[in-house]
Structure formats: C-alpha cells, structure tokens
Design a protein around this motif. Structure first.
Motif, PDB file in Angstrom:
ATOM      1  N   ILE A  69       0.831  -1.211   0.000  1.00  0.00           N
ATOM      2  CA  ILE A  69       0.000   0.000   0.000  1.00  0.00           C
ATOM      3  C   ILE A  69       0.864   1.258   0.000  1.00  0.00           C
ATOM      4  O   ILE A  69       0.587   2.212  -0.729  1.00  0.00           O
ATOM      5  N   LYS A  80      -8.500  10.012  11.927  1.00  0.00           N
ATOM      6  CA  LYS A  80      -9.308  10.249  10.730  1.00  0.00           C
ATOM      7  C   LYS A  80      -9.649  11.735  10.589  1.00  0.00           C
ATOM      8  O   LYS A  80      -9.756  12.243   9.471  1.00  0.00           O
ATOM      9  N   HIS A 136     -12.723   3.411  16.963  1.00  0.00           N
ATOM     10  CA  HIS A 136     -13.367   3.109  18.240  1.00  0.00           C
ATOM     11  C   HIS A 136     -13.237   1.641  18.613  1.00  0.00           C
ATOM     12  O   HIS A 136     -13.531   1.223  19.707  1.00  0.00           O
ATOM     13  N   GLN A 137     -12.764   0.842  17.646  1.00  0.00           N
ATOM     14  CA  GLN A 137     -12.725  -0.590  17.899  1.00  0.00           C
ATOM     15  C   GLN A 137     -11.495  -1.031  18.686  1.00  0.00           C
ATOM     16  O   GLN A 137     -10.523  -0.318  18.769  1.00  0.00           O
ATOM     17  N   PHE A 193      -8.667  -2.712  18.228  1.00  0.00           N
ATOM     18  CA  PHE A 193      -7.860  -3.234  17.129  1.00  0.00           C
ATOM     19  C   PHE A 193      -6.690  -4.062  17.645  1.00  0.00           C
ATOM     20  O   PHE A 193      -6.084  -3.733  18.651  1.00  0.00           O
ATOM     21  N   THR A 200      -3.487  -4.470  13.037  1.00  0.00           N
ATOM     22  CA  THR A 200      -4.649  -3.870  12.373  1.00  0.00           C
ATOM     23  C   THR A 200      -4.634  -2.357  12.545  1.00  0.00           C
ATOM     24  O   THR A 200      -4.962  -1.608  11.617  1.00  0.00           O
ATOM     25  N   PHE A 260      -3.474   2.339   5.289  1.00  0.00           N
ATOM     26  CA  PHE A 260      -4.568   2.447   4.309  1.00  0.00           C
ATOM     27  C   PHE A 260      -5.204   3.843   4.375  1.00  0.00           C
ATOM     28  O   PHE A 260      -5.564   4.404   3.343  1.00  0.00           O
ATOM     29  N   TRP A 316      -5.667   6.484   1.304  1.00  0.00           N
ATOM     30  CA  TRP A 316      -6.978   6.964   0.847  1.00  0.00           C
ATOM     31  C   TRP A 316      -7.092   8.476   0.930  1.00  0.00           C
ATOM     32  O   TRP A 316      -7.787   9.100   0.128  1.00  0.00           O
ATOM     33  N   GLU A 353     -22.829  -0.153  17.364  1.00  0.00           N
ATOM     34  CA  GLU A 353     -21.813   0.311  16.405  1.00  0.00           C
ATOM     35  C   GLU A 353     -22.141  -0.095  14.961  1.00  0.00           C
ATOM     36  O   GLU A 353     -21.277  -0.522  14.201  1.00  0.00           O
ATOM     37  N   LYS A 406      -9.107  -9.564   9.020  1.00  0.00           N
ATOM     38  CA  LYS A 406      -8.970  -8.110   8.943  1.00  0.00           C
ATOM     39  C   LYS A 406     -10.282  -7.452   8.495  1.00  0.00           C
ATOM     40  O   LYS A 406     -10.683  -6.417   9.021  1.00  0.00           O
ATOM     41  N   GLU A 465     -12.603  -7.317  11.402  1.00  0.00           N
ATOM     42  CA  GLU A 465     -12.204  -6.283  12.363  1.00  0.00           C
ATOM     43  C   GLU A 465     -12.606  -4.891  11.889  1.00  0.00           C
ATOM     44  O   GLU A 465     -13.046  -4.052  12.664  1.00  0.00           O
ATOM     45  N   ILE A 466     -12.410  -4.632  10.576  1.00  0.00           N
ATOM     46  CA  ILE A 466     -12.661  -3.289  10.048  1.00  0.00           C
ATOM     47  C   ILE A 466     -14.138  -3.088   9.738  1.00  0.00           C
ATOM     48  O   ILE A 466     -14.709  -2.045  10.069  1.00  0.00           O
ATOM     49  N   PHE A 522     -12.260   3.434  -8.009  1.00  0.00           N
ATOM     50  CA  PHE A 522     -13.166   3.251  -6.871  1.00  0.00           C
ATOM     51  C   PHE A 522     -13.076   4.424  -5.897  1.00  0.00           C
ATOM     52  O   PHE A 522     -14.087   4.880  -5.358  1.00  0.00           O
ATOM     53  N   LYS A 523     -11.851   4.909  -5.688  1.00  0.00           N
ATOM     54  CA  LYS A 523     -11.617   6.033  -4.775  1.00  0.00           C
ATOM     55  C   LYS A 523     -12.421   7.265  -5.192  1.00  0.00           C
ATOM     56  O   LYS A 523     -12.855   8.038  -4.346  1.00  0.00           O
ATOM     57  N   LEU A 533     -16.627   6.224  -4.949  1.00  0.00           N
ATOM     58  CA  LEU A 533     -17.313   5.685  -3.769  1.00  0.00           C
ATOM     59  C   LEU A 533     -18.010   6.776  -2.973  1.00  0.00           C
ATOM     60  O   LEU A 533     -17.504   7.869  -2.804  1.00  0.00           O
ATOM     61  N   LEU A 579      -8.969  -5.974   0.699  1.00  0.00           N
ATOM     62  CA  LEU A 579      -8.770  -5.177   1.917  1.00  0.00           C
ATOM     63  C   LEU A 579      -8.818  -3.688   1.612  1.00  0.00           C
ATOM     64  O   LEU A 579      -9.306  -2.898   2.413  1.00  0.00           O
ATOM     65  N   ASN A 580      -8.310  -3.310   0.451  1.00  0.00           N
ATOM     66  CA  ASN A 580      -8.313  -1.905   0.077  1.00  0.00           C
ATOM     67  C   ASN A 580      -9.748  -1.379  -0.006  1.00  0.00           C
ATOM     68  O   ASN A 580     -10.035  -0.262   0.429  1.00  0.00           O
ATOM     69  N   PHE A 618     -11.061  -1.201   3.825  1.00  0.00           N
ATOM     70  CA  PHE A 618     -10.510  -0.045   4.540  1.00  0.00           C
ATOM     71  C   PHE A 618     -11.022   1.261   3.913  1.00  0.00           C
ATOM     72  O   PHE A 618     -11.309   2.223   4.614  1.00  0.00           O
ATOM     73  N   GLY A 619     -11.117   1.288   2.580  1.00  0.00           N
ATOM     74  CA  GLY A 619     -11.546   2.504   1.890  1.00  0.00           C
ATOM     75  C   GLY A 619     -12.948   2.911   2.313  1.00  0.00           C
ATOM     76  O   GLY A 619     -13.204   4.078   2.620  1.00  0.00           O
ATOM     77  N   ASP A 672     -14.475   2.085   5.061  1.00  0.00           N
ATOM     78  CA  ASP A 672     -14.430   2.484   6.472  1.00  0.00           C
ATOM     79  C   ASP A 672     -13.965   3.934   6.596  1.00  0.00           C
ATOM     80  O   ASP A 672     -14.530   4.715   7.361  1.00  0.00           O
ATOM     81  N   TRP A 673     -12.944   4.311   5.807  1.00  0.00           N
ATOM     82  CA  TRP A 673     -12.430   5.684   5.865  1.00  0.00           C
ATOM     83  C   TRP A 673     -13.390   6.690   5.258  1.00  0.00           C
ATOM     84  O   TRP A 673     -13.441   7.833   5.679  1.00  0.00           O
ATOM     85  N   ALA A 674     -14.141   6.257   4.247  1.00  0.00           N
ATOM     86  CA  ALA A 674     -15.031   7.198   3.553  1.00  0.00           C
ATOM     87  C   ALA A 674     -16.324   7.436   4.332  1.00  0.00           C
ATOM     88  O   ALA A 674     -17.051   8.385   4.058  1.00  0.00           O
ATOM     89  N   ASN A 675     -16.628   6.586   5.287  1.00  0.00           N
ATOM     90  CA  ASN A 675     -17.895   6.718   6.019  1.00  0.00           C
ATOM     91  C   ASN A 675     -17.693   7.341   7.405  1.00  0.00           C
ATOM     92  O   ASN A 675     -16.600   7.536   7.842  1.00  0.00           O
TER      93      ASN A 675
END
Lengths: 232, 232
Positions: free
Chosen positions: A98, A173, A212-213, A215, A219, A226, A230, B69, B94, B97-98, B172-173, B176, B222-223, B226-227, B229-232
């Motif tokens: 990455i 974030k 919040h998790q 990890f 992770t 990641f 992004w 959550e 992973k 977890e994410i 995708f980046k 999304l 995974l990308n 994670f992507g 998760d970061w975008a939301n």
C-alpha cells in the motif's frame, strides 16, 4: 515482466548478489532477457541482461523513470512486534504493497516479543516490492528501546496511537492531512504504559485514536497505512 | 471482559454449543461470572451466568444495546479464494475487524483453488468478532460459480474490480459514496477472464480499479474494506 532490485549507474544496472541467484537458478534467466530493475530509491528501468556471472548480473537500461509512483507523503511507523510473528510479517507485506517509507521495531514496556529477525523481515519487504512493482524499498530499523526512540529528532508530525482514556487523544481520521509526513507509534498487545505515553507527550508526540474498535496491533498499523493512502 | 456469541431472547441469553465448551473448559468460567453476549445480528448485552449445563449456558442480561456500532453502509465482497489459503484467512480476519457484512467465495475461470473449508472460515470470523468486540457476524457463503452468482438479484451497487484495460474502469476512490451499499467482485490471481468481465457488465456490474498498483487478490479486497471504512 519481473522486477529485480539492484544498483543503477546511468545507463547500466547490476543485480544484487541474492537477486543473482534468483535470476539464474530459480527463474533460469538468460542473456538478452528483459527485466525491470529498481534501485529501491525511486528509480525504475527496463533492462536487458548483457553479462551473467556467479555473483553479479549486468544490465543495459532503457526507459529509466525517476521518482516512479512517488507518494506525496512520508510515513514512518514504529511498532512493537506482536507475540505471533506472522502478524508482523503480514503487516510488512501489506504496508509495503500500500505504501510506507520506514518501519522501526519498538521494544516497549508491555512488549511480549523482545527480538526480531531483521533479515527475514527485509526479505518479506523485498518480495512485496517486487510483486507489486514498486521503486521504493521501505527502510527497516532494528528493535529500539521506546525511551531511546522517542528522544530522537524527527521532522515528521509525531503521533502515538493508544487506548488510554486518561490522556487526550485526537481521532486520526479527523486530523490527518494530505501531503503531510507522519511518524506514528503503535503499541504492543498490552498497549503502551502510562509512563511511555507521558514520555512521548513530553517529547512532542500527540496522542491519537485509530478507531473506536479494539484493534489488534497490526490492524491499527494497517489502518494508518490504508488511511493515508486513501486521504492522499 | 470477554465477548461470546449466542442467542438473545428478551432479558435472557444462551451460549451456542461451541461457545459453551470454550467458556467451561478453556476459560474455566463459573456461575455468577459476567460476560458480554452478542447475537451476531447487532445486539450486544452484558450477561451474568445463571446456569451451566453440558451443552448450554444460560445468562441473565442487562445493558442491552441494539444496532451496536452499526455501520452506515452494507458491504458484500465476492472473492475468488487464493491458492495460499492463509491469505484468505487473513483477509477474513482483517475485514471482520474493520467492517464487512457478507462474503461470498467465487469459483471463477482462472481460480486456482476449487474448494474452501467454510466451517474453518466461520471460526476465524467468529474469533475476530469476539476479539474486536463486534455485534454483527459477517455472513459467509460457500463457493459459487461466477456465472451463477452474477445472474442473481442484488440491491447493492454492483462493481467488479479487474485489471483489463480493454474495458472501461472507474477509480473506486473517486466514485465511492458514503452511506452507499456495495457488492464488489474480486478476481483470482490470474484476474477475471474477458468473458467473465463481459458477463458481469451485461448483468449490471460496473468495472472499477482499486488502485494503480499490482495488488494481490486479498490486498485489493482489503483496500475496498478499509476505503469504505475511511469514507464513512
């Protein structure tokens, strides 16, 4: 076409000793064959094999690209290696794929693992560089005592990820900026100790939360890798 | 405090059979002990152990939280399992977890692996749920033929990640959206075949790229995880 790591000198290239074995014995490479070569410092080139010796392979280069796919940020992660070494090895591979520039292994108060095979780690990183066609090889630093590490000078924005609610933590974030360089400390399974967090703060590190998790160590580190990819 | 998976019925809970063994034999849990319980469907509660039998453990619950959550998006990834099963198992851990809701294993034209041990995959997912204190257990679907899968009805935005430059692909980046639900197809080591990409497009899937790099199968998946998760 396969990528190899070696030295680049103008229009000429040379494979590193270990790569020589791989080219000749594993891949049964031949004179005249075309491969990609990187110096691991940003330069990527096409090369034609012109000489094959036991411990060196010479190349003539073309299509030399400097700063190949250079990222607009520098990321240094200092991480306490996990008890289960597979988890750190997986982190090394994914972070290299990455995007990461430097990794330091930390010996911290709650670390369960007090040793690391740096040579094996370098092999994993090199394999990931070759597989994902990168021109930068991340730098690996051997196990360093937390107290020694945080006292060093760094030019990046210094962050420490931890779960201690008694210390102020910002949400990574929310604070992360594109084009910014970061050094992020990631703790062991039992987290950093209160003394370590205090010492890091005294040395200019800002506490952060990576979500919040709950990890796992690797992770949390991957989430930072990641996330920066992004955000940039 | 440890999390267990089981059934929740109002103020009462019950551990699943496999969890019963873990509680009694591995952790030597006792009557009156406090644990967390989730039904894997969004509810998390504190529980006190009131009865211990050979194949069931009863709990009285308090602090019951629904939609614990909950993420603002639904993510379903359909992935061709890698030859090396460790890579898929790591992805499962992973991604859990994410944040992921559903995973389907795909049998595609270039798939090197034609089988998957779904029970073992479920154990890995459950362990990750418990370790990272989650209240949703991702749904796992057994190996499905690509051609059968893409013909099904789905309500999510349908995307297929591939590397074929002859087909139009969006980054995708760039496309999304937060709060959007996605189904993303991730191909095997040799990528999807041209026929598969064509069939997916005919069934309403949009081609996407998950980055300019040569990603491994599980790194691409995974990308996306994670992507989002970061975008939301």
């Amino acid at each position: 076409m396969q990528l190899f790591i070696g030295n680049i000198n103008g229009q000429f290239g040379e494979l590193e000793a270990e790569e020589t074995q791989h080219f000749s014995r594993v891949l049964r490479g031949k004179l005249g064959q075309e491969i990609y070569l990187t110096d691991g410092k940003g330069t990527l080139a096409k090369g034609v094999v012109t000489e094959i010796h036991n411990k060196s392979i010479q190349l003539e280069l073309s299509e030399i690209q400097e700063n190949f796919e250079q990222r607009p940020y520098f990321l240094h992660i200092a991480i306490a290696p996990t008890k289960n070494i597979d988890r750190i090895e997986y982190f090394l591979e994914k972070a290299t794929e990455i995007g990461i520039d430097e990794i330091t292994f930390l010996k911290s108060f709650h670390s369960e693992r007090k040793n690391i095979n740096l040579e094996r780690c370098q092999k994993i990183v090199n394999a990931a560089v070759k597989q994902s066609l990168k021109a930068y090889v991340p730098k690996l630093n051997d196990l360093t005592k937390f107290t020694d590490f945080v006292a060093q000078d760094f030019s990046e924005t210094k962050l420490i990820a931890h779960c201690e609610e008694d210390f102020e933590r910002k949400n990574f974030k929310e604070i992360l900026q594109p084009n910014e360089n970061y050094l992020i400390l990631i703790g062991p399974e039992g987290d950093f100790s209160l003394d370590e967090i205090k010492l890091a703060e005294e040395n200019g590190f800002q506490g952060i939360s990576l979500g919040h998790q709950r990890f796992r160590t690797e992770t949390a580190a991957l989430n930072a890798v990641f996330g920066l990819d992004w955000a940039n």
